[in-house]
Write a protein that holds these residues in place. Structure first.
Motif, PDB file in Angstrom:
ATOM      1  N   GLN A   1      -6.235 -14.665  -2.913  1.00 36.07           N
ATOM      2  CA  GLN A   1      -5.333 -14.762  -1.763  1.00 36.07           C
ATOM      3  C   GLN A   1      -4.048 -13.966  -1.975  1.00 36.07           C
ATOM      4  O   GLN A   1      -3.487 -13.417  -1.022  1.00 36.07           O
ATOM      5  CB  GLN A   1      -5.011 -16.227  -1.441  1.00 36.07           C
ATOM      6  N   ILE A   2      -3.588 -13.879  -3.218  1.00 37.15           N
ATOM      7  CA  ILE A   2      -2.398 -13.070  -3.520  1.00 37.15           C
ATOM      8  C   ILE A   2      -2.750 -11.593  -3.439  1.00 37.15           C
ATOM      9  O   ILE A   2      -1.972 -10.778  -2.927  1.00 37.15           O
ATOM     10  CB  ILE A   2      -1.826 -13.433  -4.901  1.00 37.15           C
ATOM     11  N   GLN A   3      -3.931 -11.232  -3.912  1.00 35.77           N
ATOM     12  CA  GLN A   3      -4.356  -9.838  -3.814  1.00 35.77           C
ATOM     13  C   GLN A   3      -4.488  -9.404  -2.356  1.00 35.77           C
ATOM     14  O   GLN A   3      -4.154  -8.266  -2.015  1.00 35.77           O
ATOM     15  CB  GLN A   3      -5.683  -9.638  -4.551  1.00 35.77           C
ATOM     16  N   ARG A   4      -4.953 -10.297  -1.519  1.00 31.89           N
ATOM     17  CA  ARG A   4      -5.052  -9.968  -0.094  1.00 31.89           C
ATOM     18  C   ARG A   4      -3.671  -9.754   0.509  1.00 31.89           C
ATOM     19  O   ARG A   4      -3.450  -8.813   1.298  1.00 31.89           O
ATOM     20  CB  ARG A   4      -5.791 -11.080   0.659  1.00 31.89           C
ATOM     21  N   ARG A   5      -2.724 -10.597   0.169  1.00 29.93           N
ATOM     22  CA  ARG A   5      -1.358 -10.422   0.667  1.00 29.93           C
ATOM     23  C   ARG A   5      -0.756  -9.126   0.152  1.00 29.93           C
ATOM     24  O   ARG A   5      -0.051  -8.420   0.879  1.00 29.93           O
ATOM     25  CB  ARG A   5      -0.498 -11.620   0.250  1.00 29.93           C
ATOM     26  N   PHE A   6      -1.044  -8.809  -1.091  1.00 27.17           N
ATOM     27  CA  PHE A   6      -0.536  -7.567  -1.680  1.00 27.17           C
ATOM     28  C   PHE A   6      -1.090  -6.369  -0.910  1.00 27.17           C
ATOM     29  O   PHE A   6      -0.368  -5.401  -0.635  1.00 27.17           O
ATOM     30  CB  PHE A   6      -0.945  -7.512  -3.154  1.00 27.17           C
ATOM     31  N   TYR A   7      -2.368  -6.449  -0.543  1.00 28.64           N
ATOM     32  CA  TYR A   7      -2.964  -5.365   0.242  1.00 28.64           C
ATOM     33  C   TYR A   7      -2.258  -5.212   1.589  1.00 28.64           C
ATOM     34  O   TYR A   7      -1.967  -4.095   2.023  1.00 28.64           O
ATOM     35  CB  TYR A   7      -4.455  -5.626   0.461  1.00 28.64           C
ATOM     36  N   HIS A   8      -1.985  -6.317   2.255  1.00 24.56           N
ATOM     37  CA  HIS A   8      -1.321  -6.250   3.560  1.00 24.56           C
ATOM     38  C   HIS A   8       0.084  -5.674   3.436  1.00 24.56           C
ATOM     39  O   HIS A   8       0.563  -4.993   4.348  1.00 24.56           O
ATOM     40  CB  HIS A   8      -1.261  -7.645   4.189  1.00 24.56           C
TER      41      HIS A   8
ATOM     42  N   GLN B   1     -12.038 -14.273 -13.154  1.00 27.80           N
ATOM     43  CA  GLN B   1     -13.482 -14.343 -13.337  1.00 27.80           C
ATOM     44  C   GLN B   1     -14.037 -12.925 -13.454  1.00 27.80           C
ATOM     45  O   GLN B   1     -14.133 -12.202 -12.457  1.00 27.80           O
ATOM     46  CB  GLN B   1     -14.137 -15.061 -12.156  1.00 27.80           C
ATOM     47  N   PRO B   2     -14.403 -12.483 -14.653  1.00 28.96           N
ATOM     48  CA  PRO B   2     -14.835 -11.090 -14.852  1.00 28.96           C
ATOM     49  C   PRO B   2     -15.945 -10.635 -13.909  1.00 28.96           C
ATOM     50  O   PRO B   2     -15.937  -9.492 -13.446  1.00 28.96           O
ATOM     51  CB  PRO B   2     -15.313 -11.083 -16.312  1.00 28.96           C
ATOM     52  N   ALA B   3     -16.892 -11.509 -13.582  1.00 25.49           N
ATOM     53  CA  ALA B   3     -18.018 -11.102 -12.737  1.00 25.49           C
ATOM     54  C   ALA B   3     -17.587 -10.761 -11.317  1.00 25.49           C
ATOM     55  O   ALA B   3     -18.331 -10.101 -10.581  1.00 25.49           O
ATOM     56  CB  ALA B   3     -19.068 -12.205 -12.704  1.00 25.49           C
TER      57      ALA B   3
ATOM     58  N   LEU C   1       1.642 -15.496 -15.005  1.00 23.41           N
ATOM     59  CA  LEU C   1       1.981 -14.532 -13.951  1.00 23.41           C
ATOM     60  C   LEU C   1       0.784 -13.637 -13.637  1.00 23.41           C
ATOM     61  O   LEU C   1       0.513 -13.333 -12.462  1.00 23.41           O
ATOM     62  CB  LEU C   1       3.192 -13.692 -14.358  1.00 23.41           C
ATOM     63  N   ILE C   2       0.049 -13.224 -14.663  1.00 20.25           N
ATOM     64  CA  ILE C   2      -1.155 -12.417 -14.420  1.00 20.25           C
ATOM     65  C   ILE C   2      -2.163 -13.211 -13.597  1.00 20.25           C
ATOM     66  O   ILE C   2      -2.771 -12.690 -12.657  1.00 20.25           O
ATOM     67  CB  ILE C   2      -1.765 -11.938 -15.750  1.00 20.25           C
ATOM     68  N   GLU C   3      -2.348 -14.485 -13.942  1.00 23.10           N
ATOM     69  CA  GLU C   3      -3.271 -15.311 -13.156  1.00 23.10           C
ATOM     70  C   GLU C   3      -2.809 -15.421 -11.704  1.00 23.10           C
ATOM     71  O   GLU C   3      -3.626 -15.336 -10.777  1.00 23.10           O
ATOM     72  CB  GLU C   3      -3.371 -16.706 -13.776  1.00 23.10           C
TER      73      GLU C   3
ATOM     74  N   SER D   1      -3.554 -12.381  -9.857  1.00 16.00           N
ATOM     75  CA  SER D   1      -4.994 -12.130  -9.806  1.00 16.00           C
ATOM     76  C   SER D   1      -5.714 -13.025  -8.804  1.00 16.00           C
ATOM     77  O   SER D   1      -6.921 -12.838  -8.584  1.00 16.00           O
ATOM     78  CB  SER D   1      -5.623 -12.333 -11.194  1.00 16.00           C
ATOM     79  N   ARG D   2      -5.022 -13.990  -8.221  1.00 22.77           N
ATOM     80  CA  ARG D   2      -5.668 -14.840  -7.217  1.00 22.77           C
ATOM     81  C   ARG D   2      -6.110 -13.987  -6.032  1.00 22.77           C
ATOM     82  O   ARG D   2      -5.348 -13.147  -5.547  1.00 22.77           O
ATOM     83  CB  ARG D   2      -4.697 -15.911  -6.728  1.00 22.77           C
TER      84      ARG D   2
END
Length: 435
Positions: A329-336, A118-120, A321-323, A326-327
């Motif tokens: 919840q996946i981005q949060r896990r990646f941060y951790h 979602q671009p926004a 795979l990009i989607e 880009s989730r």
């Protein structure tokens, strides 16, 4: 059915099959995606791929770890040899170069059909780095920018209870801190072999760094002159030492030893400072948005994005795979897992980010980041910026001479771009005359 009708029916079925194949559908099994990622990110993302493959039976992802030092050359070599992977992690400043080569798949149709991307929800300046001449060619994966790390205790000792918000406030604090520090210690560290600090100050100006559709330097503009003067004054006043990063033994140790009070750096240092802080200084250092001329200022829109190469035969699988990556919840896990900051605002709802006072200024700064000029020559231009501004700081090159030299050198770097631009305008002129 006559032989002629049978041949026509077979031809129609073949055409229908070709049309369906052109819609990006992937075979039900046997798809192997080649994904090139760099450095530590490649190691970490490999641990998430199993979940993606479980959700998408028949799609296998082959992650290749490319060292950052070799990545640019390897990508160009692969482009020349028609050996690019399906998708790749690209530094945001590399996006214009590979877009100019025509190697990136336009992603707007995929985004328009997506319920995930979602671009926004993305920080605007980060999303904008992937728009090349109005065409979307990448999706931000993680972001970084530069802002202030500072010693709270030493700033209080100098008489201030909060970090600066404007250039004038910062200069007042730098002068007071230097008086407190004495001759052998400093107020701020800005290694002269880096260009990110002076670039950040320049992005805070209304004047663009390039002019004439990105074909000439604009370093003689009033905005860049103001940024250069502000930067040089820190060294002229003795607030910052005239040293490169290689001349300081350890930036973290020296920060906690009080060699300097302010340091302009990126989000990776949150973990490093936490890991290396002495017990007595826990909570006595913080982060703050970059001061600007009249209030919190702009910063660099750094980080990397995910792209799909035009040569890929598995674009639909690559987009899946990009989607997935880009989730929120996946981005949060990646941060951790790694500490890379997510590019989506909703991903910052994670308590580890939302409740972290060291991360909050980065969230604030990301709302004001700006992309660097979108020209394939930008990496070379940035190095010219570093070289010339270091000459100004170390002495021997005045500011007026510096901006003239920068424009001259950058104009030379952009000579081919001007030629291409002229050819396009020349080709467009007869069409305009025919209308």
């Amino acid at each position: 059915m006559s032989p002629a009708m049978a041949r026509l029916r077979r031809a129609s079925l073949l055409l229908l099959a070709l049309l369906l194949g052109g819609c990006g559908r992937e075979p039900a099994d046997g798809v192997t995606l080649r994904f090139w990622a760099m450095g530590r990110e490649a190691e970490v993302v490999s641990g998430l791929i199993g979940e993606f493959e479980a959700e998408n039976p028949g799609i296998h992802v082959d992650v290749q770890n490319i060292p950052w030092t070799a990545a640019h050359e390897k990508l160009l070599t692969a482009f020349a040899a028609d050996g690019l992977p399906d998708l790749c992690q690209l530094g945001n400043t590399w996006i214009p170069e590979f877009a100019t080569l025509g190697s990136l798949t336009p992603l707007r149709p995929y985004v328009d059909a997506s319920t995930v991307v979602q671009p926004a929800d993305y920080f605007q300046g980060i999303w904008d780095t992937n728009l090349i001449e109005g065409e979307l060619v990448g999706i931000p994966w993680y972001v970084d920018t530069r802002l202030l790390f500072y010693r709270k205790d030493l700033l209080r000792k100098a008489g201030f209870d909060r970090p600066p918000r404007t250039w004038a406030q910062w200069e007042t604090m730098l002068a007071a801190v230097k008086r407190m520090q004495g001759p052998d210690r400093y107020a701020v560290l800005m290694p002269v072999n880096e260009f990110e600090q002076q670039l950040s100050f320049a992005l805070q100006q209304p004047d663009p760094l390039l002019r004439d559709d990105g074909t000439r330097g604009n370093f003689r503009s009033a905005g860049f002159r103001r940024a250069l003067a502000f930067y040089e004054n820190m060294f002229a006043q003795g607030w910052a030492p005239k040293i490169s990063e290689t001349q300081i033994s350890n930036v973290w140790d020296e920060f906690f030893n009080g060699f300097y009070v302010f340091y302009v750096s990126g989000p990776w240092n949150i973990r490093e400072f936490k890991r290396l802080q002495p017990p007595g200084l826990a909570g006595e250092w913080g982060t703050a948005v970059l001061p600007g001329p009249d209030g919190p200022g702009a910063g660099i829109a750094g980080g990397t994005s995910l792209v799909i190469f035009r040569s890929s035969r598995h674009k639909q699988a690559a987009w899946k795979l990009i989607e997935f990556l880009s989730r929120p919840q996946i981005q949060r896990r990646f941060y951790h897992l790694i500490g890379d900051l997510p590019p989506r605002r909703s991903s910052w709802d994670d308590p580890a980010l939302a409740n972290d006072p060291l991360a909050a200024p980065f969230r604030d700064q990301l709302e004001r980041v700006k992309p660097t000029p979108k020209v394939l020559e930008w990496e070379r231009i940035a190095q010219e910026l570093r070289i010339v501004t270091e000459q100004v700081v170390r002495g021997g090159l005045g500011q007026d001479a510096a901006v003239r030299e920068l424009d001259r050198n950058v104009d030379a770097i952009l000579a081919k771009r001007r030629w291409i631009h002229a050819q396009r305008e020349g080709a467009a002129a007869p069409q305009e005359q025919q209308r």
